[in-house]
Design a protein around this motif. Structure first.
Motif, PDB file in Angstrom:
ATOM      1  N   SER A 206       0.134 -48.809  22.467  1.00  0.00           N
ATOM      2  CA  SER A 206       0.003 -50.204  22.040  1.00  0.00           C
ATOM      3  C   SER A 206      -1.433 -50.701  22.111  1.00  0.00           C
ATOM      4  CB  SER A 206       0.902 -51.109  22.884  1.00  0.00           C
ATOM      5  OG  SER A 206       0.304 -51.399  24.126  1.00  0.00           O
TER       6      SER A 206
ATOM      7  N   SER B  84      -0.839 -52.556  14.252  1.00  0.00           N
ATOM      8  CA  SER B  84       0.424 -52.626  14.984  1.00  0.00           C
ATOM      9  C   SER B  84       1.366 -51.530  14.479  1.00  0.00           C
ATOM     10  CB  SER B  84       1.060 -53.996  14.755  1.00  0.00           C
ATOM     11  OG  SER B  84       2.249 -54.119  15.475  1.00  0.00           O
ATOM     12  N   PRO B  85       2.103 -50.842  15.376  1.00  0.00           N
ATOM     13  CA  PRO B  85       2.244 -51.077  16.819  1.00  0.00           C
ATOM     14  C   PRO B  85       1.292 -50.242  17.669  1.00  0.00           C
ATOM     15  CG  PRO B  85       3.873 -49.495  16.118  1.00  0.00           C
ATOM     16  CD  PRO B  85       3.076 -49.843  14.883  1.00  0.00           C
ATOM     17  N   GLY B  86       0.167 -49.815  17.119  1.00  0.00           N
ATOM     18  CA  GLY B  86      -0.755 -48.955  17.842  1.00  0.00           C
ATOM     19  C   GLY B  86      -0.734 -47.548  17.285  1.00  0.00           C
TER      20      GLY B  86
ATOM     21  N   GLU C  46      -3.958 -57.375  22.000  1.00  0.00           N
ATOM     22  CA  GLU C  46      -3.232 -56.127  22.257  1.00  0.00           C
ATOM     23  C   GLU C  46      -4.109 -54.898  22.076  1.00  0.00           C
ATOM     24  OE1 GLU C  46       0.069 -54.187  23.679  1.00  0.00           O
ATOM     25  OE2 GLU C  46      -0.397 -56.300  23.594  1.00  0.00           O
ATOM     26  N   ARG C  47      -5.002 -54.924  21.092  1.00  0.00           N
ATOM     27  CA  ARG C  47      -5.832 -53.727  20.853  1.00  0.00           C
ATOM     28  C   ARG C  47      -7.164 -54.116  20.221  1.00  0.00           C
ATOM     29  NH1 ARG C  47      -1.681 -54.110  17.609  1.00  0.00           N
ATOM     30  NH2 ARG C  47      -0.401 -53.030  19.112  1.00  0.00           N
TER      31      ARG C  47
END
Length: 398
Positions: A146, A152-154, A220-221
Protein backbone atom coordinates in the motif's frame (compact mmCIF):
# COMPACT_ATOMS: atom_id res chain seq x y z
CA UNK A 1 36.03 -18.39 8.21
CA UNK A 2 33.87 -16.94 11.00
CA UNK A 3 31.51 -19.95 11.30
CA UNK A 4 33.90 -22.69 10.20
CA UNK A 5 33.01 -26.03 11.78
CA UNK A 6 29.37 -25.10 12.35
CA UNK A 7 26.93 -27.70 10.95
CA UNK A 8 23.60 -26.44 9.58
CA UNK A 9 20.73 -28.78 8.73
CA UNK A 10 18.53 -26.92 6.25
CA UNK A 11 15.11 -28.51 5.69
CA UNK A 12 13.51 -25.27 4.53
CA UNK A 13 12.14 -24.50 1.08
CA UNK A 14 11.63 -21.62 -1.35
CA UNK A 15 13.43 -18.36 -0.34
CA UNK A 16 13.32 -17.19 3.29
CA UNK A 17 14.97 -20.26 4.82
CA UNK A 18 17.37 -21.02 1.96
CA UNK A 19 18.56 -17.38 1.85
CA UNK A 20 19.30 -17.59 5.59
CA UNK A 21 21.38 -20.74 5.27
CA UNK A 22 23.15 -19.36 2.20
CA UNK A 23 24.27 -16.38 4.31
CA UNK A 24 25.51 -18.78 7.00
CA UNK A 25 27.38 -20.74 4.33
CA UNK A 26 29.00 -17.50 3.16
CA UNK A 27 30.28 -17.05 6.71
CA UNK A 28 31.89 -20.50 6.62
CA UNK A 29 29.23 -22.86 8.01
CA UNK A 30 28.72 -26.29 6.44
CA UNK A 31 25.14 -26.48 5.17
CA UNK A 32 23.35 -29.72 4.30
CA UNK A 33 20.15 -29.06 2.38
CA UNK A 34 17.66 -31.89 2.99
CA UNK A 35 15.07 -32.02 0.21
CA UNK A 36 12.16 -34.36 -0.53
CA UNK A 37 12.58 -36.65 -3.56
CA UNK A 38 10.64 -34.08 -5.62
CA UNK A 39 13.12 -31.37 -4.62
CA UNK A 40 12.77 -27.83 -3.34
CA UNK A 41 9.75 -26.11 -4.92
CA UNK A 42 11.96 -23.51 -6.57
CA UNK A 43 13.72 -26.18 -8.65
CA UNK A 44 10.55 -26.18 -10.78
CA UNK A 45 10.18 -22.38 -10.95
CA UNK A 46 11.42 -22.14 -14.52
CA UNK A 47 12.53 -20.37 -16.72
CA UNK A 48 15.14 -18.87 -16.62
CA UNK A 49 17.60 -21.77 -16.53
CA UNK A 50 21.35 -21.99 -16.97
CA UNK A 51 23.38 -25.20 -17.04
CA UNK A 52 20.35 -27.20 -15.77
CA UNK A 53 20.02 -24.91 -12.73
CA UNK A 54 16.98 -22.66 -12.34
CA UNK A 55 18.17 -19.13 -11.66
CA UNK A 56 15.67 -18.72 -8.79
CA UNK A 57 16.95 -21.84 -7.02
CA UNK A 58 20.53 -20.89 -7.78
CA UNK A 59 20.12 -17.44 -6.27
CA UNK A 60 19.68 -18.74 -2.71
CA UNK A 61 21.31 -22.19 -2.58
CA UNK A 62 24.99 -21.81 -3.40
CA UNK A 63 27.53 -23.20 -0.98
CA UNK A 64 25.41 -26.17 0.15
CA UNK A 65 25.27 -29.95 -0.22
CA UNK A 66 22.02 -31.73 -1.11
CA UNK A 67 20.59 -34.86 0.48
CA UNK A 68 17.29 -35.93 -1.08
CA UNK A 69 15.38 -37.86 1.59
CA UNK A 70 11.78 -38.86 2.26
CA UNK A 71 11.40 -37.65 5.85
CA UNK A 72 8.23 -39.67 6.50
CA UNK A 73 9.79 -42.95 5.39
CA UNK A 74 13.21 -42.45 7.00
CA UNK A 75 12.89 -40.20 10.06
CA UNK A 76 15.76 -42.17 11.59
CA UNK A 77 18.19 -40.63 9.10
CA UNK A 78 17.03 -37.13 10.00
CA UNK A 79 17.30 -37.91 13.71
CA UNK A 80 20.88 -39.11 13.25
CA UNK A 81 21.73 -35.88 11.44
CA UNK A 82 20.13 -33.82 14.21
CA UNK A 83 22.42 -35.41 16.78
CA UNK A 84 25.51 -33.97 15.10
CA UNK A 85 24.09 -30.63 13.89
CA UNK A 86 24.45 -27.24 15.53
CA UNK A 87 21.44 -25.64 13.84
CA UNK A 88 18.28 -26.90 12.15
CA UNK A 89 16.06 -24.57 10.15
CA UNK A 90 12.64 -25.25 8.64
CA UNK A 91 9.59 -23.34 7.37
CA UNK A 92 6.85 -25.96 7.71
CA UNK A 93 3.46 -25.13 9.20
CA UNK A 94 3.24 -26.27 12.86
CA UNK A 95 1.02 -29.31 12.12
CA UNK A 96 3.39 -30.52 9.39
CA UNK A 97 6.44 -29.87 11.58
CA UNK A 98 4.86 -31.95 14.35
CA UNK A 99 4.03 -34.74 11.91
CA UNK A 100 7.61 -34.79 10.59
CA UNK A 101 8.92 -34.42 14.15
CA UNK A 102 11.00 -31.37 13.27
CA UNK A 103 9.30 -29.12 15.86
CA UNK A 104 11.46 -27.66 18.62
CA UNK A 105 10.37 -30.18 21.24
CA UNK A 106 11.24 -33.17 19.07
CA UNK A 107 14.56 -31.76 17.87
CA UNK A 108 15.75 -30.59 21.31
CA UNK A 109 14.87 -33.99 22.78
CA UNK A 110 17.31 -35.56 20.31
CA UNK A 111 19.96 -32.85 20.71
CA UNK A 112 19.49 -30.52 23.73
CA UNK A 113 22.15 -28.11 22.41
CA UNK A 114 20.66 -27.67 18.94
CA UNK A 115 19.50 -24.25 17.77
CA UNK A 116 16.09 -24.66 16.20
CA UNK A 117 14.90 -21.93 13.83
CA UNK A 118 11.45 -21.92 12.25
CA UNK A 119 10.15 -19.39 9.76
CA UNK A 120 6.36 -19.14 9.48
CA UNK A 121 3.91 -16.82 7.81
CA UNK A 122 2.09 -15.52 10.88
CA UNK A 123 3.85 -16.77 14.01
CA UNK A 124 2.09 -18.27 17.00
CA UNK A 125 0.41 -15.26 18.65
CA UNK A 126 -1.89 -14.16 15.83
CA UNK A 127 -4.26 -17.14 15.79
CA UNK A 128 -3.19 -17.75 12.19
CA UNK A 129 -0.31 -20.08 12.90
CA UNK A 130 -1.59 -22.71 10.43
CA UNK A 131 -2.24 -20.20 7.63
CA UNK A 132 0.31 -20.55 4.78
CA UNK A 133 2.34 -17.43 4.09
CA UNK A 134 3.94 -16.18 0.88
CA UNK A 135 5.90 -12.98 0.43
CA UNK A 136 3.32 -11.25 -1.78
CA UNK A 137 0.46 -12.15 0.59
CA UNK A 138 2.10 -10.68 3.69
CA UNK A 139 3.34 -7.67 1.69
CA UNK A 140 -0.28 -6.93 0.77
CA UNK A 141 -1.79 -7.76 4.14
CA UNK A 142 0.60 -5.71 6.26
CA UNK A 143 0.99 -2.45 4.36
CA UNK A 144 4.17 -2.79 2.30
CA UNK A 145 2.32 -2.85 -1.02
CA UNK A 146 0.00 0.00 0.00
CA UNK A 147 2.93 2.41 0.55
CA UNK A 148 4.86 1.37 -2.57
CA UNK A 149 4.49 2.93 -6.01
CA UNK A 150 2.17 5.79 -6.88
CA UNK A 151 -1.08 4.15 -8.01
CA UNK A 152 -3.84 2.64 -5.84
CA UNK A 153 -3.81 0.05 -4.31
CA UNK A 154 0.00 0.13 -4.44
CA UNK A 155 2.64 -2.02 -6.12
CA UNK A 156 4.35 -5.26 -5.15
CA UNK A 157 8.11 -4.75 -4.79
CA UNK A 158 10.03 -6.24 -7.72
CA UNK A 159 11.77 -8.83 -5.52
CA UNK A 160 10.58 -10.90 -2.53
CA UNK A 161 11.81 -8.44 0.09
CA UNK A 162 9.79 -9.83 3.01
CA UNK A 163 11.08 -13.36 2.38
CA UNK A 164 14.66 -12.13 2.12
CA UNK A 165 14.42 -9.94 5.22
CA UNK A 166 12.87 -12.82 7.16
CA UNK A 167 15.83 -14.97 6.18
CA UNK A 168 18.29 -12.37 7.44
CA UNK A 169 16.28 -12.00 10.67
CA UNK A 170 16.67 -15.76 11.04
CA UNK A 171 20.44 -15.41 10.65
CA UNK A 172 20.52 -12.76 13.40
CA UNK A 173 18.43 -14.95 15.69
CA UNK A 174 20.63 -17.99 15.06
CA UNK A 175 23.83 -16.04 15.72
CA UNK A 176 22.39 -14.67 18.98
CA UNK A 177 21.54 -18.20 20.11
CA UNK A 178 25.03 -19.41 19.24
CA UNK A 179 26.35 -16.73 21.56
CA UNK A 180 23.87 -17.69 24.26
CA UNK A 181 24.82 -21.36 23.96
CA UNK A 182 28.49 -20.51 24.25
CA UNK A 183 28.02 -18.68 27.56
CA UNK A 184 25.12 -20.52 29.17
CA UNK A 185 26.02 -24.12 28.42
CA UNK A 186 23.38 -26.47 29.81
CA UNK A 187 20.87 -23.70 30.67
CA UNK A 188 19.85 -23.09 27.12
CA UNK A 189 16.69 -22.46 25.11
CA UNK A 190 17.60 -22.89 21.45
CA UNK A 191 14.33 -21.79 19.88
CA UNK A 192 14.29 -19.02 17.24
CA UNK A 193 10.99 -18.01 15.62
CA UNK A 194 10.66 -15.61 12.69
CA UNK A 195 7.37 -14.69 11.02
CA UNK A 196 6.85 -13.02 7.65
CA UNK A 197 4.11 -10.94 9.29
CA UNK A 198 6.44 -9.48 11.92
CA UNK A 199 9.21 -8.99 9.38
CA UNK A 200 6.93 -7.00 7.09
CA UNK A 201 5.47 -4.82 9.86
CA UNK A 202 8.91 -4.04 11.30
CA UNK A 203 10.21 -3.13 7.84
CA UNK A 204 7.62 -0.35 7.56
CA UNK A 205 9.83 1.66 9.96
CA UNK A 206 9.02 5.39 9.71
CA UNK A 207 5.83 4.73 7.73
CA UNK A 208 4.37 2.61 10.53
CA UNK A 209 5.65 5.06 13.15
CA UNK A 210 3.89 7.92 11.35
CA UNK A 211 0.61 6.02 11.22
CA UNK A 212 0.50 4.80 14.82
CA UNK A 213 1.56 8.16 16.25
CA UNK A 214 -0.42 10.47 13.96
CA UNK A 215 -3.14 8.20 12.54
CA UNK A 216 -4.71 9.22 9.26
CA UNK A 217 -2.42 12.20 8.60
CA UNK A 218 0.03 10.77 6.08
CA UNK A 219 -0.61 10.22 2.41
CA UNK A 220 -0.78 6.54 1.51
CA UNK A 221 2.14 6.51 -0.94
CA UNK A 222 4.81 8.79 -2.38
CA UNK A 223 6.09 6.79 -5.36
CA UNK A 224 9.78 7.51 -5.83
CA UNK A 225 9.68 10.44 -3.38
CA UNK A 226 9.85 10.61 0.43
CA UNK A 227 7.23 11.56 2.97
CA UNK A 228 9.53 13.69 5.15
CA UNK A 229 12.44 14.82 2.93
CA UNK A 230 12.50 17.09 -0.14
CA UNK A 231 14.21 16.55 -2.50
CA UNK A 232 14.59 12.79 -2.13
CA UNK A 233 13.32 11.25 -5.35
CA UNK A 234 13.72 10.41 -9.02
CA UNK A 235 13.92 13.16 -11.63
CA UNK A 236 13.96 13.10 -15.42
CA UNK A 237 16.97 14.62 -17.16
CA UNK A 238 17.15 15.54 -20.83
CA UNK A 239 18.26 11.95 -21.44
CA UNK A 240 17.50 9.31 -18.82
CA UNK A 241 16.55 9.43 -15.16
CA UNK A 242 18.54 10.18 -12.02
CA UNK A 243 17.86 10.22 -8.29
CA UNK A 244 18.87 12.87 -5.76
CA UNK A 245 18.63 12.79 -1.96
CA UNK A 246 19.31 15.83 0.22
CA UNK A 247 19.11 14.71 3.83
CA UNK A 248 20.32 18.05 5.27
CA UNK A 249 19.73 21.71 4.47
CA UNK A 250 23.42 22.14 3.66
CA UNK A 251 23.21 19.34 1.08
CA UNK A 252 20.21 21.03 -0.51
CA UNK A 253 22.11 24.31 -0.74
CA UNK A 254 24.98 22.61 -2.57
CA UNK A 255 22.55 20.81 -4.87
CA UNK A 256 20.76 24.07 -5.72
CA UNK A 257 24.11 25.70 -6.48
CA UNK A 258 24.89 22.91 -8.95
CA UNK A 259 21.59 23.64 -10.68
CA UNK A 260 22.11 27.44 -10.52
CA UNK A 261 18.61 27.46 -9.06
CA UNK A 262 16.99 30.30 -7.19
CA UNK A 263 16.05 29.22 -3.65
CA UNK A 264 13.22 30.94 -1.83
CA UNK A 265 13.73 31.80 1.83
CA UNK A 266 11.24 29.22 3.14
CA UNK A 267 13.01 26.45 1.20
CA UNK A 268 16.22 26.83 3.19
CA UNK A 269 14.99 24.35 5.78
CA UNK A 270 13.57 20.91 5.05
CA UNK A 271 10.20 21.52 6.69
CA UNK A 272 9.57 24.44 4.37
CA UNK A 273 10.50 22.34 1.36
CA UNK A 274 8.19 19.52 2.45
CA UNK A 275 5.31 21.94 2.93
CA UNK A 276 5.94 23.47 -0.52
CA UNK A 277 6.86 20.13 -2.11
CA UNK A 278 5.16 20.65 -5.48
CA UNK A 279 6.82 23.99 -6.29
CA UNK A 280 10.26 22.85 -5.12
CA UNK A 281 10.11 19.66 -7.18
CA UNK A 282 8.79 21.47 -10.26
CA UNK A 283 11.63 23.98 -10.15
CA UNK A 284 14.25 21.26 -9.77
CA UNK A 285 12.70 19.27 -12.59
CA UNK A 286 12.77 22.30 -14.93
CA UNK A 287 16.48 22.75 -14.27
CA UNK A 288 17.36 19.07 -14.73
CA UNK A 289 15.68 18.94 -18.13
CA UNK A 290 18.45 21.25 -19.37
CA UNK A 291 21.18 18.55 -19.49
CA UNK A 292 21.50 14.80 -20.04
CA UNK A 293 21.81 12.34 -17.18
CA UNK A 294 25.54 11.69 -17.59
CA UNK A 295 26.28 15.42 -17.76
CA UNK A 296 24.49 16.01 -14.47
CA UNK A 297 26.23 13.07 -12.79
CA UNK A 298 29.55 14.65 -13.69
CA UNK A 299 28.41 18.05 -12.38
CA UNK A 300 27.34 16.49 -9.06
CA UNK A 301 30.57 14.52 -8.54
CA UNK A 302 32.27 15.44 -5.26
CA UNK A 303 29.69 18.04 -4.26
CA UNK A 304 28.73 16.32 -0.99
CA UNK A 305 25.15 15.20 -1.52
CA UNK A 306 23.72 11.81 -2.53
CA UNK A 307 22.83 11.19 -6.18
CA UNK A 308 22.90 8.41 -8.74
CA UNK A 309 21.68 7.10 -12.06
CA UNK A 310 18.42 5.15 -12.29
CA UNK A 311 19.61 1.89 -13.82
CA UNK A 312 17.92 -1.23 -15.10
CA UNK A 313 18.94 -4.57 -13.55
CA UNK A 314 21.01 -5.25 -16.69
CA UNK A 315 22.83 -1.92 -16.30
CA UNK A 316 23.36 -2.53 -12.58
CA UNK A 317 24.91 -5.96 -13.18
CA UNK A 318 27.30 -4.38 -15.71
CA UNK A 319 28.21 -1.48 -13.41
CA UNK A 320 31.93 -1.34 -12.58
CA UNK A 321 31.25 -0.69 -8.89
CA UNK A 322 29.65 -4.11 -8.31
CA UNK A 323 32.10 -6.29 -10.21
CA UNK A 324 33.72 -7.43 -6.95
CA UNK A 325 30.27 -8.77 -5.98
CA UNK A 326 29.95 -10.91 -9.09
CA UNK A 327 30.73 -14.59 -8.67
CA UNK A 328 31.39 -17.33 -11.22
CA UNK A 329 30.90 -20.85 -9.84
CA UNK A 330 32.22 -23.94 -11.61
CA UNK A 331 30.95 -27.50 -11.20
CA UNK A 332 33.05 -30.64 -11.58
CA UNK A 333 30.89 -31.54 -14.60
CA UNK A 334 32.12 -28.43 -16.40
CA UNK A 335 28.94 -26.43 -15.82
CA UNK A 336 29.22 -22.75 -14.91
CA UNK A 337 26.72 -20.60 -12.97
CA UNK A 338 26.87 -16.89 -12.21
CA UNK A 339 25.88 -15.49 -8.84
CA UNK A 340 26.48 -12.73 -6.31
CA UNK A 341 28.64 -12.88 -3.22
CA UNK A 342 27.26 -12.20 0.24
CA UNK A 343 26.78 -8.56 1.18
CA UNK A 344 28.55 -9.34 4.47
CA UNK A 345 32.27 -8.88 3.97
CA UNK A 346 34.75 -9.98 6.63
CA UNK A 347 38.53 -10.15 6.78
CA UNK A 348 38.22 -13.82 5.86
CA UNK A 349 35.83 -13.22 2.97
CA UNK A 350 38.21 -14.50 0.26
CA UNK A 351 40.01 -16.93 2.61
CA UNK A 352 43.42 -16.13 1.18
CA UNK A 353 42.12 -16.31 -2.40
CA UNK A 354 40.84 -19.89 -2.17
CA UNK A 355 37.28 -20.94 -2.95
CA UNK A 356 35.26 -20.96 0.27
CA UNK A 357 32.14 -22.85 1.30
CA UNK A 358 29.64 -20.17 0.39
CA UNK A 359 30.95 -19.78 -3.15
CA UNK A 360 30.41 -23.29 -4.50
CA UNK A 361 27.99 -24.30 -7.27
CA UNK A 362 24.33 -24.73 -6.22
CA UNK A 363 23.80 -28.47 -5.63
CA UNK A 364 21.81 -30.71 -7.94
CA UNK A 365 18.98 -32.65 -6.29
CA UNK A 366 20.52 -35.41 -4.19
CA UNK A 367 24.02 -34.67 -5.46
CA UNK A 368 25.53 -35.52 -2.08
CA UNK A 369 23.06 -38.15 -0.84
CA UNK A 370 25.40 -41.15 -1.03
CA UNK A 371 28.35 -39.11 0.27
CA UNK A 372 26.30 -37.94 3.27
CA UNK A 373 24.91 -41.37 4.12
CA UNK A 374 28.34 -42.99 3.86
CA UNK A 375 29.68 -40.30 6.17
CA UNK A 376 27.05 -41.40 8.69
CA UNK A 377 28.46 -44.93 8.58
CA UNK A 378 25.66 -46.47 6.49
CA UNK A 379 26.81 -49.35 4.28
CA UNK A 380 26.71 -49.17 0.48
CA UNK A 381 24.19 -52.00 0.08
CA UNK A 382 21.80 -50.35 2.53
CA UNK A 383 22.12 -47.03 0.71
CA UNK A 384 21.34 -48.69 -2.63
CA UNK A 385 18.30 -50.29 -1.03
CA UNK A 386 17.06 -46.87 0.09
CA UNK A 387 17.50 -45.55 -3.45
CA UNK A 388 15.65 -48.55 -4.92
CA UNK A 389 12.73 -48.01 -2.52
CA UNK A 390 12.51 -44.29 -3.31
CA UNK A 391 13.51 -43.24 0.19
CA UNK A 392 16.58 -41.46 -1.11
CA UNK A 393 17.45 -39.84 -4.45
CA UNK A 394 21.03 -39.63 -5.71
CA UNK A 395 21.91 -37.33 -8.60
CA UNK A 396 23.23 -39.38 -11.49
CA UNK A 397 25.30 -36.66 -13.08
CA UNK A 398 25.42 -36.00 -16.79
Amino acid sequence: MSLAGLKILDISRVLAGPSATQTLASLGASVLKVEPPSGDLTRSWLPPVREDVGTYFGSCNRGKKSLSLDLLKRPDILHSLLKTSDVVLHNYLPKVANKLKVDYGSCSAINPKIIHCEITGYGYSSGWSEKPGFDVITSCEYGLVSCTGSLSPGVKPGVALVDYMAGQNAVIGILSKLREREFNGGHFDGSVRVALKDTCVNALLNVASSEVNRPGEREERYGNAHESIVPYQVFEAQTGYLVVGCGTDDQFTRFAQCLDMEVEEEWKDNRGRVEDRERVVDRIQDKLKGKGREEWLEVFRGKGFAYGAVRTVKEAMECESIQDSRLTMSHSSGRVFEGLRSAIRTDHWRDGGREVNGETFPPFLGEHSVETLKGMGIREEEIQGMIARGEVVQWQGG
